[in-house]
Design an enzyme around this catalytic site. Sequence first.
Site: not given
Length: 184
Positions: A105-107, A109, A136
């Site tokens: 997720d985020s970084a 991801g 995500m």
Amino acid sequence: VTWDVVAGQRVLIYRPRDVAEGEILPCLVYLHGGGWITDNPISYDHLIHRVALMARMMTISVHYRRAPQSPFPAAFDDCLDVTRHVLQHGTTLGIDVNRVGLAGDSAGGNLTAAVSLYLRQETNLQLPPLKYQILMQPVLQAMNLKLPSYIEVGKSNPITSTNSVAGVWVLYMGLGKTAVYMYA
């Protein structure tokens, strides 16, 4: 749930309790978020623990090096090394190397997408391909922070404001040792 070292990196490994002796499981390698500068596998323990139990799969959460102490490409290299190791030697961990996926997720991801793309192009190691990737809310570009996704999310959450995101990118890319998070 155990801490271990895989390819020189600390990882948190989740293995369902009801696994029979010698049974091999699918595996999810999870790359946490936190803007490449915060968070760690413990921050995602509740989520990853549930995934392991509900999907009845081994999950490996990577404790990659973070900026600013270890800027790009440190986190990418750590995640790539762990994923390669799982694909090459997963059977020694009880993993079905033909059913390995990558998620973040985020970084995380961003790291998931980058590692997946790199492995897809890497042909000299003859690794089994990743079965899937799950991204995500991935951070996929830093060139234009005026895109609607940055603006809308930044309005609702100060931590994802354009200024904060720019500061995180600066740290991740090794362009500064500190960044001020400005809450809009």
